[in-house]
Design an enzyme around this catalytic site. Structure first.
Site, PDB file in Angstrom:
ATOM      1  CB  ILE A 573      -0.987   0.036   1.202  1.00  0.00           C
ATOM      2  CG1 ILE A 573      -0.246  -0.162   2.529  1.00  0.00           C
ATOM      3  CG2 ILE A 573      -2.095  -0.974   1.014  1.00  0.00           C
ATOM      4  CD1 ILE A 573      -1.143   0.028   3.737  1.00  0.00           C
ATOM      5  N   GLY A 574       2.145   1.107   0.138  1.00  0.00           N
ATOM      6  CA  GLY A 574       2.979   2.314   0.095  1.00  0.00           C
ATOM      7  C   GLY A 574       4.443   1.971   0.237  1.00  0.00           C
ATOM      8  CB  VAL A 576       8.407   3.972   4.385  1.00  0.00           C
ATOM      9  CG1 VAL A 576       8.270   5.191   5.294  1.00  0.00           C
ATOM     10  CG2 VAL A 576       7.212   3.078   4.497  1.00  0.00           C
ATOM     11  N   GLY A 577      10.557   5.584   2.102  1.00  0.00           N
ATOM     12  CA  GLY A 577      11.977   5.911   1.906  1.00  0.00           C
ATOM     13  C   GLY A 577      12.840   4.684   1.781  1.00  0.00           C
ATOM     14  CD  GLU A 578      17.595   5.203   4.675  1.00  0.00           C
ATOM     15  OE1 GLU A 578      18.570   4.467   4.798  1.00  0.00           O
ATOM     16  OE2 GLU A 578      17.623   6.438   4.838  1.00  0.00           O
ATOM     17  CG  PHE A 579      12.864   2.444   7.127  1.00  0.00           C
ATOM     18  CD1 PHE A 579      14.115   1.936   7.422  1.00  0.00           C
ATOM     19  CD2 PHE A 579      12.360   3.470   7.889  1.00  0.00           C
ATOM     20  CE1 PHE A 579      14.847   2.456   8.467  1.00  0.00           C
ATOM     21  CE2 PHE A 579      13.088   3.993   8.939  1.00  0.00           C
ATOM     22  CZ  PHE A 579      14.344   3.477   9.235  1.00  0.00           C
ATOM     23  CE  LYS A 600       6.923   2.675   8.265  1.00  0.00           C
ATOM     24  NZ  LYS A 600       7.158   3.672   9.274  1.00  0.00           N
ATOM     25  CG  ASP A 693       7.898  14.585  10.789  1.00  0.00           C
ATOM     26  OD1 ASP A 693       7.490  15.659  10.306  1.00  0.00           O
ATOM     27  OD2 ASP A 693       8.267  13.619  10.091  1.00  0.00           O
TER      28      ASP A 693
HETATM   29  O1  ACK Z   1      -1.715   7.551   2.621  1.00  0.00           O
HETATM   30  P1  ACK Z   1      -1.476   6.093   2.700  1.00  0.00           P
HETATM   31  O2  ACK Z   1      -2.375   5.142   2.074  1.00  0.00           O
HETATM   32  O3  ACK Z   1      -1.233   5.679   4.226  1.00  0.00           O
HETATM   33  O4  ACK Z   1       0.041   5.825   2.226  1.00  0.00           O
HETATM   34  C1  ACK Z   1       0.911   5.706   3.299  1.00  0.00           C
HETATM   35  C2  ACK Z   1       1.847   4.532   3.080  1.00  0.00           C
HETATM   36  O5  ACK Z   1       1.429   3.476   3.905  1.00  0.00           O
HETATM   37  C3  ACK Z   1       3.283   4.842   3.443  1.00  0.00           C
HETATM   38  O6  ACK Z   1       3.360   5.263   4.759  1.00  0.00           O
HETATM   39  C4  ACK Z   1       0.200   3.810   4.527  1.00  0.00           C
HETATM   40  N1  ACK Z   1       0.217   3.297   5.880  1.00  0.00           N
HETATM   41  C5  ACK Z   1       1.194   3.349   6.790  1.00  0.00           C
HETATM   42  N2  ACK Z   1       0.825   2.770   7.920  1.00  0.00           N
HETATM   43  C6  ACK Z   1      -0.450   2.300   7.741  1.00  0.00           C
HETATM   44  C7  ACK Z   1      -1.392   1.625   8.555  1.00  0.00           C
HETATM   45  N3  ACK Z   1      -1.107   1.283   9.816  1.00  0.00           N
HETATM   46  N4  ACK Z   1      -2.563   1.344   8.038  1.00  0.00           N
HETATM   47  C8  ACK Z   1      -2.877   1.705   6.788  1.00  0.00           C
HETATM   48  N5  ACK Z   1      -2.037   2.348   5.961  1.00  0.00           N
HETATM   49  C9  ACK Z   1      -0.825   2.636   6.449  1.00  0.00           C
HETATM   50  C10 ACK Z   1       0.092   5.318   4.494  1.00  0.00           C
END
Ligand code: ACK
Length: 905
Positions: A573-574, A576-579, A600, A693
């Site tokens: 779903i996404g 995250v930088g270098e992670f 993650k 942040d």
């Molecule tokens: O805006 P989003 O859909 O919500 O895109 C970012 C992406 O991952 C990178 O951070 C989504 N994300 C992060 N943590 C969660 C979570 N716990 N539940 C649902 N989406 C998440 C975030």
């Protein structure tokens, strides 16, 4: 003898016909023939010959040939030449001979024979004909030589040239360029023995101003030009130029137009640029950013560049003449010949007046002699600035327990130095504990050090403008020499004192050790932390995982290890930088129902530091337990990839969510979201955790619109030394738009700076995900905030909410509300939705009042619930603007009625 030729024209001939007598030897010799430079001459002989067979009784004596001889000589009249002096050229036979019948018919059969001979040794020669018994008439002898005739080839003239001596010889001839032409390559041709020109090489081009026409070079006519000698024709004059006379090599520019030295004649004549436009300057301490728009007129050229010859600096207070800036002023990307329309001037003197002139130039600026018309200037005054860092520190008189430090004044003190601050710590201890000393001089004696220990020292200076940056670290070690006093013999009382002093010190150390053991135990084992809770019931303090030497210990203290087999990943779903990636999926832990989770993961190939940073987020999150803080389910650390499992938030991050649903929520729903965030932040602040942040992008939203604070990557417990917090995470820059000024300028991150960020989040929420300060650049944002500007109320924003935002953005952090107060306020608003009905948009025209600092404040939106007997003071209080009470009173606004008459002016 007179005979007739073929056309019956009488001709004179030489004849002999002694065919009846044997041993004939009759000679006929020419006059001297001048050679005239010829090397090979041709002899064409025309003759008639009688057929011997047609003569009766001549057998044996009659011949049908004659011999041709030559003799070279310089003498024009040689009276006697011996036969033997002649050299035979050939025996000539007739192709056709005639008979008696022919004679009767008066038909002459004329033979023509040509022989050639090389004559090179004398000025001339003689020819001779020998008859040996033929009946022959010599009709004509023609002697000639051959030349290659004058010719023009490739614009070079080749003269009439005598052929060579041998039939196979070629005479090399050099041509000369025709008028108004220039040699392109040496023109050459060969003259063959037959008088034919062969193998032309090289040639000429018409000179500048001329073109080839019919093998000659003709002048270019008016309006045309030719700049170079070439085989091309003349060109029409380029735009803004002309030629009035024939033969122009370049066209002259029309008046007001110019050509740079490097411009080719084929280029149009151009003009210098007009002045740069809209020069703006932004001062940031001792730097100035200058930006401008390109000139309106570029003069038809594309080589506009800018020079920044700054006029100079003068002290603000005095009216002294401007001096040129010193060479230590830095211009980035440079000072002259730049193509960009932006320059950063740094290393200026603090609190000083500067005038900058930006000069637009192009290739014809010099030629045109244009000056001031092409420049624009701006005057600025630099701000006060903290001193630059101390650049070197020396240690002297080093003993087991002390040393003396000295240093030079910073290169740029930017004011009078009021004091120096020395910070030092044992190198092994990093900056977990350090000591600070302050001094007015540029040296200090540091005592109470441990022997044979490496210490790290930093020094910074302070002026009226505040502290400068700390110097780079300088390391010095105490030495191991025995304590000199003992060696020198001390009295027993002193020794006793010393010994008892050491004893007391030992006791204190032991006590400190025990206490610190107890404290660190809180963070080291579950059991001990429970104990700590008992000691301080109700107060739970967040523990920085970075204080653990072994990061795995921290992670297992605060996070549950999850078996990877119980995780079912569904989709990415996404990123995250270098992670690495964020995925959604399901988690089934034995004995519990299956839940949706976010996973993650840290992609392979990470460094130790990346692993530590990655897991630190889980170590932080694992310590929190609150409905508005993202919940950690657990971690996977025993196999790769590393994973952090959290609750799943169906609507993703708040900023994107709001943008997607622009204008679709009620104010109460928005305030409900803000309340959730405030509640989470209150919990964090109660735990002494500073987020650093806080922004809508770091808030996650679930399907019930519950907002939860997330992203604990950057968050660290506030350290006294802001440098440390920053250098450990250089890759994360400060999020300027969300950060309080004191955190930007001197890294003072506190719960109060989180409150500032919360105010920005409020603005983001009410404006449905608009970018704070829109597309202003970071420097402008900092400057605007510094000058008192604050974000205006978003569209339809309840006045009370905007006021709460403004309160969060108080310059003095002590004056900002706490999260607890914010939470109370929001709860009150939710309980009294009427108070949310008034928005900035309701205000009648002309009701804005400029605040002293330039921000806009709504003052004339009278509350609906306002009762006439309210005083101005009460009303101001109700909207949180009581600070304007005196100003309004002084201006005569003492009643609400009078306020209603308030105009914009
Ligand atoms: O805006 P989003 O859909 O919500 O895109 C970012 C992406 O991952 C990178 O951070 C989504 N994300 C992060 N943590 C969660 C979570 N716990 N539940 C649902 N989406 C998440 C975030």
């Amino acid at each position: 003898l007179d005979i007739m030729d073929e056309k019956n024209i009488p001709i004179r001939t030489y004849q002999v016909c002694n065919v009846l007598e044997p041993n004939q030897n009759n000679w006929l010799r020419t006059d001297w023939i001048p050679r005239s430079g010829a090397q090979r001459v041709y002899v064409e002989v025309k003759f008639t010959l009688r057929d011997c067979n047609s003569l009766p009784g001549v057998t044996g004596t009659c011949k049908e040939t004659f011999n041709l001889y030559y003799h070279e000589s310089n003498e024009v009249r040689e009276s006697y030449i011996k036969e033997s002096s002649f050299i035979k050229v050939d025996t000539v036979a007739a192709d056709e001979s005639f008979t008696q019948v022919d004679v009767g018919d008066r038909i002459m059969k004329l033979n023509t024979e040509v022989r050639d001979v090389k004559v090179t040794t004398r000025k001339g020669f003689y020819l001779a004909f020998q008859d040996v018994g033929a009946c022959i008439a010599l009709v004509s002898v023609r002697v000639f030589y051959k030349t290659c005739p004058l010719t023009i080839r490739n614009l070079a003239t080749f003269p009439d040239t005598v052929t060579g001596a041998d039939t196979s010889s070629l005479v090399e001839v050099r041509g000369s360029c025709v008028n108004q032409s220039e040699e392109r390559e040496e023109p050459k041709m060969y003259c063959g023995a037959d008088g034919e020109w062969l193998v032309p090489i090289g040639g000429c081009f018409c000179s500048p101003g001329y073109e080839e026409k019919g093998g000659a070079c003709k002048a270019c006519s008016a309006g045309f030009y030719k700049a170079k000698s070439s085989d091309a024709g003349c060109f029409k004059c380029p735009p803004h130029s002309h030629s009035v006379r024939d033969g122009a090599t370049v066209c002259d520019c029309h008046s007001g137009f110019f050509r740079a030295d490097s411009d080719p004649p084929s280029m149009a004549c151009t003009q210098p640029p007009s002045a740069p436009q809209q020069l703006i300057s932004v001062v940031n301490e001792t730097s100035v950013v200058l930006e401008w728009a390109p000139p309106r007129r570029l003069g038809g050229r594309s080589d506009t560049s800018y020079n920044y010859p700054r006029m100079g600096s003068g002290s603000i207070s005095s009216s002294q003449l401007c001096l040129p800036c010193g060479s230590d002023v830095l211009f980035s990307p440079g000072q002259t010949g730049l193509k960009t329309t932006r320059v950063v001037v740094s290393e200026l003197r603090a609190h000083t007046h500067y005038t900058f002139i930006v000069h637009a130039r192009n290739g014809v600026s010099q030629a045109s002699g244009a000056g001031a018309a092409q420049s624009v200037s701006v005057s600025v005054t630099t701000n006060q600035a903290a001193p630059s860092p101390v650049s070197s520190i020396l240690a002297i008189d080093v003993t087991r327990h002390s040393l003396s430090l000295s240093w030079q004044q910073p290169d740029r003190p930017n004011g009078v130095i009021l004091e120096y601050e020395v910070k030092f710590y044992e190198k092994d201890q990093k900056e977990r504990s350090y000591r600070i000393m302050r001094t007015f001089s540029r040296s200090v004696d540091v005592t109470g050090l441990n022997p044979l220990t490496v210490y790290v020292f930093h020094v910074r200076a302070r002026t009226a403008a505040g502290y400068g940056e700390f110097s780079a670290p300088f390391e010095f070690s105490t030495n191991s020499d025995p304590f000199p006093l003992i060696g020198e013999g001390v009295n027993s009382a002193f020794l006793l004192l010393s010994v008892s002093g050491v004893g007391i010190l030992l006791l204190i150390s032991a006590a400190v050790f025990i206490i610190s053991r107890r404290r660190s135990k809180y963070s080291k084992t579950k059991q001990d932390s429970e104990e700590e809770k008992h000691l301080n019931p109700g107060v739970k303090i967040y523990v920085d995982p970075f204080t653990y030497e072994d990061p795995d210990q921290a992670i297992h203290e605060f996070a549950k290890e999850i078996d990877v087999s119980s995780i079912h990943i569904e989709k990415v779903i996404g990123m995250v930088g270098e992670f690495g990636e964020v995925c959604s999926g399901r988690l089934r832990v034995q004995g519990k129902r299956e839940i949706y989770v976010a996973i993650k993961s840290l992609k392979a190939g990470y460094s130790d530091k990346q692993r530590r940073d990655f897991l630190s987020e889980a170590s932080i999150m694992g310590q929190f337990d609150h409905p508005n803080i993202i919940r950690l389910e657990g971690v996977v650390t025993r196999c790769k990839p590393l994973m952090i499992i959290t609750e799943y938030m169906e609507n993703g991050s708040l900023d994107a969510f709001l943008r997607k649903h622009d204008g679709q929520f009620t104010v109460i729903q928005l305030v409900g979201m803000l309340r959730g965030i405030a509640s989470g932040m209150k919990y964090l602040s109660d735990m002494s955790y500073v987020h650093r942040d806080l922004a809508a992008r770091n808030i996650l939203v679930n399907s019930n619109l519950v907002c939860k604070v997330s992203d604990f990557g950057l968050s660290r417990v506030l350290e006294d030394d802001p440098e440390a917090a920053y250098t450990t995470r250089v890759r994360r820059k400060i999020p300027i738009r969300w950060t309080a000024p004191e955190a930007i300028t001197y890294r003072k991150f506190t719960t109060a700076s989180d409150v500032w960020s919360y105010g920005i989040v409020m603005w983001e929420v009410v404006s449905y995900g608009e970018r704070p300060y829109w597309d202003m650049n970071n420097q402008d944002v900092i400057k605007a905030i510094e000058e008192g500007y604050r974000l205006p109320a978003p569209m339809d924003c309840p006045v009370v909410l905007h006021q709460l935002m403004l309160d969060c953005w108080e310059r003095e952090r002590a004056e900002r509300p706490t999260f607890s107060q914010i939470l109370n306020m929001l709860d009150k608003l939710i309980r009294n939705p009427g108070t949310l009905r008034r928005t900035g948009g309701d205000r009648p025209a002309g009701t804005m009042l400029e605040s002293g600092m330039g921000s806009e404040v709504c003052v004339s939106v009278l509350p609906e619930v306002c009762v006439p007997e309210w005083s101005v003071c009460e009303w101001l209080q109700s909207i949180g603007l009581e600070r304007y009470r005196d100003t309004l009173a002084a201006a005569g606004y003492t009643s609400l009625d009078s306020l209603l008459a308030l105009t914009h002016q």
